[in-house]
Write an enzyme that holds these catalytic residues in place. Structure first.
Site, short mmCIF file in Angstrom:
data_model
loop_
_atom_site.label_atom_id
_atom_site.label_comp_id
_atom_site.label_asym_id
_atom_site.label_seq_id
_atom_site.Cartn_x
_atom_site.Cartn_y
_atom_site.Cartn_z
N TYR A 157 -1.60 -0.37 10.50
CA TYR A 157 -2.00 -0.92 9.28
C TYR A 157 -0.83 -0.10 7.91
O TYR A 157 -0.33 -1.39 6.68
CB TYR A 157 -2.64 -0.30 8.84
CG TYR A 157 -3.57 -0.41 6.80
CD1 TYR A 157 -3.72 -2.57 6.03
CD2 TYR A 157 -3.16 0.13 6.40
CE1 TYR A 157 -4.17 -2.34 4.99
CE2 TYR A 157 -2.98 0.13 4.77
CZ TYR A 157 -4.24 -1.10 4.11
OH TYR A 157 -3.51 -1.42 2.71
N SER A 203 0.24 -0.96 -0.22
CA SER A 203 -0.41 -0.28 0.26
C SER A 203 0.76 1.14 -0.12
O SER A 203 2.22 1.49 0.35
CB SER A 203 -0.83 0.06 1.01
OG SER A 203 -1.37 1.33 1.47
P1 NAP Z 1 -11.81 -5.24 0.21
O1 NAP Z 1 -12.06 -5.11 -1.24
O2 NAP Z 1 -12.09 -5.47 1.69
O3 NAP Z 1 -11.77 -6.87 -0.46
C1 NAP Z 1 -10.51 -7.94 1.03
C2 NAP Z 1 -10.77 -9.46 0.45
O4 NAP Z 1 -9.64 -10.36 0.85
C3 NAP Z 1 -11.30 -10.27 0.64
O5 NAP Z 1 -11.64 -11.01 -0.19
C4 NAP Z 1 -12.02 -11.01 1.89
O6 NAP Z 1 -12.47 -12.54 2.01
C5 NAP Z 1 -10.67 -10.93 1.95
N1 NAP Z 1 -10.55 -11.75 3.01
C6 NAP Z 1 -10.59 -11.02 4.05
N2 NAP Z 1 -9.03 -10.88 5.22
C7 NAP Z 1 -8.67 -13.15 4.44
C8 NAP Z 1 -8.23 -13.64 5.35
N3 NAP Z 1 -7.51 -13.49 6.96
N4 NAP Z 1 -8.50 -14.47 4.91
C9 NAP Z 1 -8.35 -14.95 3.48
N5 NAP Z 1 -8.85 -13.78 2.85
C10 NAP Z 1 -9.11 -12.91 3.63
O7 NAP Z 1 -10.35 -5.70 0.46
P2 NAP Z 1 -9.52 -4.57 -1.21
O8 NAP Z 1 -9.65 -2.68 -1.09
O9 NAP Z 1 -9.74 -5.16 -2.63
O10 NAP Z 1 -7.73 -4.90 -0.52
C11 NAP Z 1 -7.18 -5.82 -0.76
C12 NAP Z 1 -5.82 -6.09 -0.68
O11 NAP Z 1 -5.21 -4.77 -1.41
C13 NAP Z 1 -5.26 -5.63 0.70
O12 NAP Z 1 -4.59 -6.14 1.35
C14 NAP Z 1 -5.38 -3.93 1.13
O13 NAP Z 1 -4.40 -3.98 2.30
C15 NAP Z 1 -4.42 -3.91 0.24
N6 NAP Z 1 -4.95 -2.62 -0.68
C16 NAP Z 1 -6.29 -1.72 -0.98
C17 NAP Z 1 -6.61 -0.39 -1.17
C18 NAP Z 1 -7.69 0.69 -0.92
O14 NAP Z 1 -7.81 1.17 -0.99
N7 NAP Z 1 -8.55 -0.33 -0.86
C19 NAP Z 1 -5.30 0.50 -0.69
C20 NAP Z 1 -3.74 0.05 -0.74
C21 NAP Z 1 -3.93 -1.96 -0.37
P3 NAP Z 1 -14.15 -12.15 2.57
O15 NAP Z 1 -14.57 -11.10 1.18
O16 NAP Z 1 -14.49 -13.76 2.30
O17 NAP Z 1 -13.86 -11.46 3.51
#
Ligand code: NAP
Length: 244
Positions: free
Chosen positions: A156, A142
């Site tokens: 985080y 991130s």
């Molecule tokens: P999201 O929409 O909240 O989706 C998270 C996903 O991870 C879901 O499929 C969830 O499954 C799964 N998950 C969470 N904890 C888990 C665990 N312990 N074991 C297995 N699966 C798990 O998040 P996102 O925005 O797509 O983020 C994805 C990645 O990008 C993360 O690492 C986040 O830190 C990073 N990121 C996001 C952003 C942003 O602005 N969105 C920015 C920088 C980095 P369920 O739905 O089944 O719970």
């Protein structure tokens, strides 16, 4: 003939992970999708993968659980063939607000998912890829890792800085085995990740490109790092953050 790409994507049921699965399928990968709770969302992504002619298995698991990680990789190998790629993507933000107000259980869980979960999945991927022709790992970091996220979630940001460090160290540790390890560091992306659903739009004014990113814009970077076009890239942290 080059090997059939078989890629494990954690957190593939929603958001960035879902976009990665669909993009990788379009690029010719079979996909093993790990998710924690939402089976219907995971299956919808699997349908999209199969629609472009690729195979997809979904596995309910928790990346912080060693047995769950083994189940995901065992299923991938049994159903799809030798694993060639890992997208370490499943992440959580944990408590939001100043550190002074954060509860300890929430802090621990965020570090567990964002750091220990990544290490367990990368460990298993390296074990599988070593001696089977190598492969590529992409860790979802991130922009928070370098911004620090004051007032929002410094735990985080610290966890994602650990992701950057493990990317650099592991890339050097496994290069001789033909395994490349890189990271993508997204900025604010429009997904359900945010405690405040309006956060991406509220943040737009502070983003040089003037808007939050879309999951597909991260998926493209992941796909490139997994591809042969990135054959000389390892230990890289590719920032895809609209200029933040
Ligand atoms: P999201 O929409 O909240 O989706 C998270 C996903 O991870 C879901 O499929 C969830 O499954 C799964 N998950 C969470 N904890 C888990 C665990 N312990 N074991 C297995 N699966 C798990 O998040 P996102 O925005 O797509 O983020 C994805 C990645 O990008 C993360 O690492 C986040 O830190 C990073 N990121 C996001 C952003 C942003 O602005 N969105 C920015 C920088 C980095 P369920 O739905 O089944 O719970």
């Amino acid at each position: 003939m080059s090997r059939q790409p078989v890629t494990v994507v954690t957190g593939g049921s929603r958001g960035i992970g879902a976009a990665v699965c669909v993009r990788l399928a379009a690029d010719g990968h079979h996909v093993a999708l790990g998710y924690r709770s939402d089976a219907a969302a995971a299956e919808a992504v699997a349908v999209a993968v199969r629609e472009v002619g690729r195979r997809c298995v979904t596995v309910r698991m928790d990346t912080t659980d060693e047995a769950g990680v083994d189940l995901l990789f065992d299923t991938a190998a049994a159903e799809l063939g030798p694993v060639t790629g890992l997208v370490n993507n499943a992440g959580v933000g944990g408590p939001t607000g100043p550190l002074a107000d954060a509860d300890a259980a929430g802090l621990r869980r965020a570090l567990d998912v964002n750091v220990v979960g990544y290490l367990l999945c990368a460990r298993r991927a390296v074990r599988d890829m070593t001696g089977s022709g190598g492969g590529a790992i992409v860790n979802m970091s991130s922009a928070a890792a370098t911004l620090g996220s004051p007032g929002e979630y410094i735990h985080y940001a610290a966890a994602k800085a650990a992701v950057d460090t493990m990317t650099i160290g592991l890339s050097k540790e496994v290069a001789a085995a033909g395994i490349r390890v890189n990271a993508v560091a997204p900025g604010i992306i429009r997904t359900d990740f945010h405690a405040d659903p309006e956060r991406p739009d509220k943040a737009a004014a502070g983003i040089p490109l003037g808007r939050p990113g879309e999951p597909e814009e991260i998926a493209g970077a992941v796909a490139w790092l997994l591809s042969e076009d990135a054959s000389y890239a390892t230990g890289a942290i590719l920032r895809v953050a609209g200029g933040r």
